[in-house]
Enzyme design. Structure first.
Site, PDB file in Angstrom:
ATOM      1  N   LYS A  79       3.446 -22.627  -9.868  1.00  0.00           N
ATOM      2  CA  LYS A  79       3.737 -21.250  -9.472  1.00  0.00           C
ATOM      3  C   LYS A  79       5.217 -20.936  -9.677  1.00  0.00           C
ATOM      4  CE  LYS A  79       3.064 -18.045  -5.577  1.00  0.00           C
ATOM      5  NZ  LYS A  79       2.638 -17.939  -4.166  1.00  0.00           N
ATOM      6  N   SER A 135      -0.831 -14.564  -3.116  1.00  0.00           N
ATOM      7  CA  SER A 135       0.083 -14.377  -4.231  1.00  0.00           C
ATOM      8  C   SER A 135       0.025 -15.501  -5.270  1.00  0.00           C
ATOM      9  CB  SER A 135       1.515 -14.259  -3.717  1.00  0.00           C
ATOM     10  OG  SER A 135       1.946 -15.470  -3.115  1.00  0.00           O
ATOM     11  N   SER A 159      -1.512 -17.000   0.864  1.00  0.00           N
ATOM     12  CA  SER A 159      -1.274 -16.949  -0.576  1.00  0.00           C
ATOM     13  C   SER A 159      -1.917 -18.075  -1.377  1.00  0.00           C
ATOM     14  CB  SER A 159       0.227 -16.915  -0.866  1.00  0.00           C
ATOM     15  OG  SER A 159       0.758 -15.667  -0.498  1.00  0.00           O
TER      16      SER A 159
END
Length: 337
Positions: A79, A135, A159
């Site tokens: 990420k 996210s 997330s």
């Protein structure tokens, strides 16, 4: 829109035993990315040079050295909130994982969906008309589509869990301090933890054990009979009434899952959520964490998307009024809860 590569566990075993090479698994992953990513937008950047260097190092090792690598040659997505030297990523690379690329996230990881002005919308591999969640949506889409077997994400207020649920894969938000990590905004005021995403429980357990430096966490097996499992289908946020409504299909799905647990001789207990229902506390934590992250990243208001800018401005107001300060008794009660 999925492919079916080997699991992380099977990939590592094949590389350790010489059935295939780390560079071979990496090249296959890049082929899948080249094929699927234009439609899914899971990756924002590919790390071809870093990946090939890591794969070559695994392949150059002796058979004895490879045998000691629990993630030998496993393609890994990362990420955008962390870097290769982050304490949550470095152990995975030391264990033989090979980085493939950086995955998409919404600006400052503010939202429960993954889209941004420069990158567009990250799509759900199971149905490209739907969101991959957020996210950590880029990481989830990369795993769910089969581009990679393993990815790193992080989770402050859902997330990891939101995109894993949306994409039908496995994740875990580790408890505080289990996995070392370094995230902006003081780890979202202490809320955020980094964790793995995979397509199998075994893969996630293995990655978690490496991240945490605790080999025993890789063990999986039946949950002991009689284990208590808490179930709540109540609204998480109330102010005299439900401010967030839990829709009937979600309640039904939760209870169907609970019935399967009961069939496995587990004990399901209806319980209230162990968190405050005060929406002010949620909003203060959420907005102040975004404002902190923006300050740490030196991101001016002019560079923010409109929705994120409004959020950060509200967070700055929370700071000024002491809503996120150490001396606010109401705030501290909420943090403890």
């Amino acid at each position: 829109m999925t492919t079916d590569p080997l699991s992380a566990i099977a990939t590592a075993e094949a590389v350790r035993t010489g059935v295939t090479g780390a560079l071979e698994t990496l090249d296959a992953a890049f082929d899948r990315v080249d094929d699927l990513n234009p439609s899914l937008r899971a990756f924002t950047t590919l790390l071809r040079a870093d990946g090939r260097a890591a794969g070559a190092a695994v392949d150059a090792g002796t058979p004895e050295a490879r045998a000691r690598l629990p993630l030998a040659g496993v393609p890994l997505a990362i990420k955008s909130t962390v870097t290769l030297d982050n304490p949550v990523v470095a152990p995975l690379l030391a264990a033989g994982a090979v980085p493939v690329g950086v995955t998409a996230a919404p600006q400052l990881c503010t939202w429960g969906m993954t889209d941004s002005d420069p990158h567009g919308i990250t799509r759900n591999p199971r149905d490209t008309s739907l969101s991959a969640g957020g996210s950590s949506g880029g990481s989830a889409a990369a795993v769910a589509s089969g581009m990679v077997p393993l990815a790193v994400g992080d989770d402050g207020m859902g997330s990891l869990r939101i995109p894993a649920a949306a994409c039908g894969i496995v994740t875990i938000k580790p408890g505080a301090g289990v996995v070392p990590t370094r995230l902006s905004g003081d780890n979202w005021g202490g809320l955020a933890e980094s964790g793995p995403l995979g397509r199998t429980v075994g893969d996630v357990a293995l990655a978690l054990s490496v991240m945490a430096g605790r080999p025993e966490l890789a063990r999986t097996g039946p949950v002991p009979g009689g284990t208590r499992v808490g179930l709540s289908v109540a609204s998480p946020i109330r102010l005299g009434r439900d401010l967030v409504r839990v829709h009937a299909p979600w309640v039904r799905a939760a209870r169907e899952a609970a019935s399967q647990l009961l069939a496995e001789n587990l004990v399901v207990v209806d319980t209230p959520l162990p968190s405050p229902r005060d929406p002010v506390l949620y909003l203060a934590r959420w907005t102040s964490a975004v404002a902190r992250a923006a300050e740490e990243e030196n991101l001016p208001l002019s560079a923010m998307e409109r929705r994120t800018r409004h959020h950060a401005l509200l967070g700055r107001t929370v700071f000024r009024r002491g809503g996120a300060g150490d001396d606010d008794t109401r705030w501290n009660r909420g943090v403890r809860a």
